[in-house]
Design a protein around this motif. Structure first.
Motif, mmCIF file in Angstrom:
data_model
loop_
_atom_site.group_PDB
_atom_site.id
_atom_site.type_symbol
_atom_site.label_atom_id
_atom_site.label_comp_id
_atom_site.label_asym_id
_atom_site.label_seq_id
_atom_site.Cartn_x
_atom_site.Cartn_y
_atom_site.Cartn_z
ATOM 1 N N GLY A 76 -11.077 11.076 2.890
ATOM 2 C CA GLY A 76 -10.053 9.848 2.779
ATOM 3 C C GLY A 76 -9.173 10.022 1.699
ATOM 4 N N GLU A 77 -9.837 10.590 0.460
ATOM 5 C CA GLU A 77 -8.715 10.722 -0.607
ATOM 6 C C GLU A 77 -7.635 11.686 -0.176
ATOM 7 O OE1 GLU A 77 -9.212 11.290 -5.302
ATOM 8 O OE2 GLU A 77 -9.895 12.997 -4.161
ATOM 9 N N GLU A 78 -7.889 12.628 0.594
ATOM 10 C CA GLU A 78 -6.871 13.816 0.855
ATOM 11 C C GLU A 78 -5.895 13.167 1.890
ATOM 12 O OE1 GLU A 78 -9.468 18.003 0.478
ATOM 13 O OE2 GLU A 78 -9.645 16.774 2.320
ATOM 14 N N ASN A 79 -6.192 12.231 2.953
ATOM 15 C CA ASN A 79 -5.580 11.465 3.829
ATOM 16 C C ASN A 79 -4.592 10.752 2.789
ATOM 17 O OD1 ASN A 79 -5.874 11.444 6.920
ATOM 18 N ND2 ASN A 79 -8.003 11.718 6.004
ATOM 19 N N MET A 80 -4.953 9.986 2.108
ATOM 20 C CA MET A 80 -4.059 9.085 0.903
ATOM 21 C C MET A 80 -3.089 9.868 0.116
ATOM 22 S SD MET A 80 -5.003 6.157 1.483
ATOM 23 C CE MET A 80 -4.210 5.176 0.065
ATOM 24 N N LEU A 81 -3.497 10.985 -0.142
ATOM 25 C CA LEU A 81 -2.556 12.031 -1.121
ATOM 26 C C LEU A 81 -1.769 12.725 -0.054
ATOM 27 C CD1 LEU A 81 -5.152 13.782 -3.379
ATOM 28 C CD2 LEU A 81 -3.539 11.890 -4.058
ATOM 29 N N LEU A 82 -1.852 13.013 1.111
ATOM 30 C CA LEU A 82 -0.976 13.479 2.235
ATOM 31 C C LEU A 82 0.061 12.452 2.252
ATOM 32 C CD1 LEU A 82 -0.404 15.666 4.224
ATOM 33 C CD2 LEU A 82 -1.715 14.871 5.851
ATOM 34 N N HIS A 86 5.695 10.417 1.371
ATOM 35 C CA HIS A 86 6.592 9.490 0.787
ATOM 36 C C HIS A 86 7.242 9.864 -0.542
ATOM 37 C CE1 HIS A 86 5.913 5.920 3.293
ATOM 38 N NE2 HIS A 86 4.836 6.121 3.248
ATOM 39 N N HIS A 87 7.106 11.142 -0.720
ATOM 40 C CA HIS A 87 7.735 11.991 -1.759
ATOM 41 C C HIS A 87 7.362 11.530 -3.269
ATOM 42 C CE1 HIS A 87 10.084 13.865 1.193
ATOM 43 N NE2 HIS A 87 10.622 12.800 1.994
ATOM 44 N N LEU A 88 6.197 10.922 -3.311
ATOM 45 C CA LEU A 88 5.888 10.724 -4.752
ATOM 46 C C LEU A 88 5.241 11.833 -5.223
ATOM 47 C CD1 LEU A 88 3.570 7.479 -3.717
ATOM 48 C CD2 LEU A 88 5.915 7.503 -4.201
ATOM 49 N N SER A 89 5.611 11.763 -6.890
ATOM 50 C CA SER A 89 5.092 12.708 -7.527
ATOM 51 C C SER A 89 3.435 12.782 -7.336
ATOM 52 C CB SER A 89 5.510 12.581 -8.984
ATOM 53 O OG SER A 89 4.752 11.466 -9.431
ATOM 54 N N LYS A 90 3.221 14.044 -7.986
ATOM 55 C CA LYS A 90 1.579 14.034 -7.753
ATOM 56 C C LYS A 90 0.791 13.142 -8.613
ATOM 57 C CE LYS A 90 -2.073 17.701 -8.578
ATOM 58 N NZ LYS A 90 -2.581 18.874 -9.130
ATOM 59 N N ARG A 91 1.387 12.933 -9.816
ATOM 60 C CA ARG A 91 0.739 12.000 -10.784
ATOM 61 C C ARG A 91 0.749 10.465 -10.332
ATOM 62 N NH1 ARG A 91 2.037 11.452 -16.931
ATOM 63 N NH2 ARG A 91 0.832 13.366 -16.822
ATOM 64 N N GLU A 92 1.837 10.159 -9.489
ATOM 65 C CA GLU A 92 2.152 8.972 -8.900
ATOM 66 C C GLU A 92 1.356 8.607 -7.682
ATOM 67 O OE1 GLU A 92 3.879 5.066 -8.420
ATOM 68 O OE2 GLU A 92 3.413 6.228 -10.155
ATOM 69 N N GLY A 93 1.379 9.818 -7.009
ATOM 70 C CA GLY A 93 0.419 9.607 -5.683
ATOM 71 C C GLY A 93 -1.087 9.759 -5.899
ATOM 72 N N GLN A 94 -1.407 10.126 -6.995
ATOM 73 C CA GLN A 94 -2.878 10.063 -7.440
ATOM 74 C C GLN A 94 -3.183 8.623 -7.891
ATOM 75 O OE1 GLN A 94 -3.166 13.245 -10.338
ATOM 76 N NE2 GLN A 94 -4.062 14.649 -8.870
ATOM 77 N N ARG A 97 -9.519 0.348 7.744
ATOM 78 C CA ARG A 97 -9.297 0.114 6.256
ATOM 79 C C ARG A 97 -8.342 1.075 5.569
ATOM 80 N NH1 ARG A 97 -14.632 -1.477 5.280
ATOM 81 N NH2 ARG A 97 -14.875 -0.099 3.541
ATOM 82 N N LEU A 98 -8.947 2.514 5.590
ATOM 83 C CA LEU A 98 -8.009 3.537 5.218
ATOM 84 C C LEU A 98 -6.806 3.808 5.961
ATOM 85 C CD1 LEU A 98 -7.996 6.173 3.778
ATOM 86 C CD2 LEU A 98 -9.335 7.424 5.475
ATOM 87 N N ASP A 99 -6.697 3.590 7.304
ATOM 88 C CA ASP A 99 -5.454 3.545 7.977
ATOM 89 C C ASP A 99 -4.382 2.525 7.154
ATOM 90 O OD1 ASP A 99 -3.683 4.536 10.012
ATOM 91 O OD2 ASP A 99 -4.770 3.475 11.851
ATOM 92 N N ILE A 100 -5.016 1.397 7.050
ATOM 93 C CA ILE A 100 -4.042 0.365 6.473
ATOM 94 C C ILE A 100 -3.577 0.589 4.949
ATOM 95 C CG2 ILE A 100 -3.787 -1.911 5.644
ATOM 96 C CD1 ILE A 100 -5.216 -2.977 8.187
ATOM 97 N N ALA A 101 -4.857 1.384 4.236
ATOM 98 C CA ALA A 101 -4.556 1.654 2.864
ATOM 99 C C ALA A 101 -3.317 2.939 3.101
ATOM 100 C CB ALA A 101 -5.605 2.307 2.384
ATOM 101 N N MET A 102 -3.449 3.729 3.937
ATOM 102 C CA MET A 102 -2.529 4.532 3.984
ATOM 103 C C MET A 102 -1.132 4.200 4.343
ATOM 104 S SD MET A 102 -4.858 7.375 6.226
ATOM 105 C CE MET A 102 -3.473 8.571 6.904
ATOM 106 N N THR A 103 -1.111 3.093 5.154
ATOM 107 C CA THR A 103 0.130 2.524 5.584
ATOM 108 C C THR A 103 0.671 1.828 4.332
ATOM 109 O OG1 THR A 103 -0.475 2.168 7.572
ATOM 110 C CG2 THR A 103 1.269 0.496 6.899
ATOM 111 N N LEU A 104 -0.102 1.443 3.267
ATOM 112 C CA LEU A 104 0.601 0.804 2.002
ATOM 113 C C LEU A 104 1.020 1.645 0.945
ATOM 114 C CD1 LEU A 104 -2.027 -2.267 1.751
ATOM 115 C CD2 LEU A 104 0.247 -2.154 2.812
ATOM 116 N N VAL A 105 0.923 2.844 1.043
ATOM 117 C CA VAL A 105 1.291 3.863 0.325
ATOM 118 C C VAL A 105 2.773 3.773 -0.337
ATOM 119 C CG1 VAL A 105 1.620 6.360 -0.353
ATOM 120 C CG2 VAL A 105 -0.537 5.406 0.608
#
Length: 332
Positions: free
Chosen positions: A110-116, A121-129, A159-167
């Motif tokens: 799940g975490e890797e899905n979020m970071l992907l 969305h071109h977020l920096s590594k720190r911001e993405g985490q 829930r993960l799907d929507i969380a990914m959408t909100l990134v």
């Protein structure tokens, strides 16, 4: 449908709320089949709008057009203040889309899905985490974050799907049948998530096959049938379009029942149950009138219940293929 069962509109004579989504004359055909035949919508920011319709009515097509996945054949549309035809990049930057089928990759955690998604969305590594951690916590997925998404339950995947959408922090989210296949508890959890999104100012465009879901969540509802909007309004406005509402009086005293039945000639009798059914729109005015009449006549009903059509009644009536002047019972 009869002329009395016509669309209500969110567009009145007064000033309108700023529109998150607006369309005029939106059209789409596939070959000889017209899927959308001139759709007009005005969806205020920070609200839930539900689009209902039979399978194949064009709900998903509308979502695909408004989210820039496919092009319309005609009409105009603006999403988040951007013209769909001339500024599709602006639209895409402002929206998120969660479809009927999850975009979650089950082979990674799940975490890797979020970071992907953060990378997309071109977020920096720190911001993405940071964003991933916040959203995983918000959607109660912290304990499962390091597990492969393939091990998640249906509700967790949604829930993960929507969380990914909100990134990407979208202000408008399209949810295309987001609770299909979920158990009742997971559906209610998803409803709460949607309410929280709207509280945060997000606009939600919802398509659903569950009428109770639209009734529970939507500020406004449109019923799509044969390529057009058959009716639009709040849930209560739509319910009032359909005949069949009534007040039911039940008696235990046969004499009181007979007196009431004799006086209330418009009531339908049920002699076996000692009950009367009086046509009513369920308004406070009509209810007060009946109570006043009972008091004046010195008649005491042992039970009074108000019955109004529900969204199932609205849906069946507005999407029926029966002839316009047939009674409601014929379209159930």
């Amino acid at each position: 449908m009869p002329s009395s069962v016509m669309p209500t509109s969110s567009r009145g004579d007064g000033p309108q709320s700023p529109a998150a989504i607006s369309t005029v004359g939106l059209r789409k055909s596939y070959g000889d089949k017209t899927v959308l035949d001139g759709i007009d919508l005005h969806i205020p920011a920070g609200s839930v709008f539900a689009l209902l319709g039979p399978n194949g009515a064009g709900k998903t097509t509308a979502v695909k057009i408004l989210s820039t996945l496919i092009s319309a054949d005609g009409g105009q549309a603006q999403v988040a203040g951007h013209d769909l035809a001339t500024s599709p990049d602006g639209v895409r930057a402002a929206i998120g889309v969660t479809g009927q089928f999850s975009a979650v990759d089950g082979l990674i955690t799940g975490e890797e899905n979020m970071l992907l998604m953060a990378d997309l969305h071109h977020l920096s590594k720190r911001e993405g985490q940071r964003v991933a951690a916040e959203l995983l916590e918000r959607f109660d997925l912290v304990e499962a974050a390091k597990k492969p998404a393939s091990t998640y339950s249906g509700g967790m995947k949604r829930r993960l799907d929507i969380a990914m959408t909100l990134v990407g922090n979208p202000r408008i989210i399209f949810l295309d049948e987001p609770t299909t296949g979920l158990d009742p508890r997971s559906r209610h959890n998803m409803w709460q998530i949607i309410r929280e999104l709207v509280t945060d100012g997000v606009t939600v465009f919802l398509t659903t096959q569950y009428l109770d879901e639209a009734d529970e969540l939507a500020h406004r509802i449109a019923v799509l049938n044969n390529g057009t909007i058959a009716a639009e309004g709040t849930a209560e406005e739509l319910k009032r379009l359909i005949p069949g509402g009534h007040i039911r009086l039940r008696f235990t005293d046969p004499a009181a029942y007979q007196t009431a039945a004799t006086t209330l000639r418009e009531a339908t009798r049920d002699d076996e149950s000692l009950a009367l059914q009086i046509p009513s729109d369920g308004s406070q005015r009509e209810l007060r009138s009946i109570l006043d009449w009972l008091d004046t006549a010195g008649i005491e009903a042992d039970e009074l219940t108000v019955h109004t059509p529900d969204l199932d009644d609205v849906f069946f009536a507005l999407t029926s293929t029966t002839q316009p002047n047939q009674p409601k019972e014929a379209v159930r």
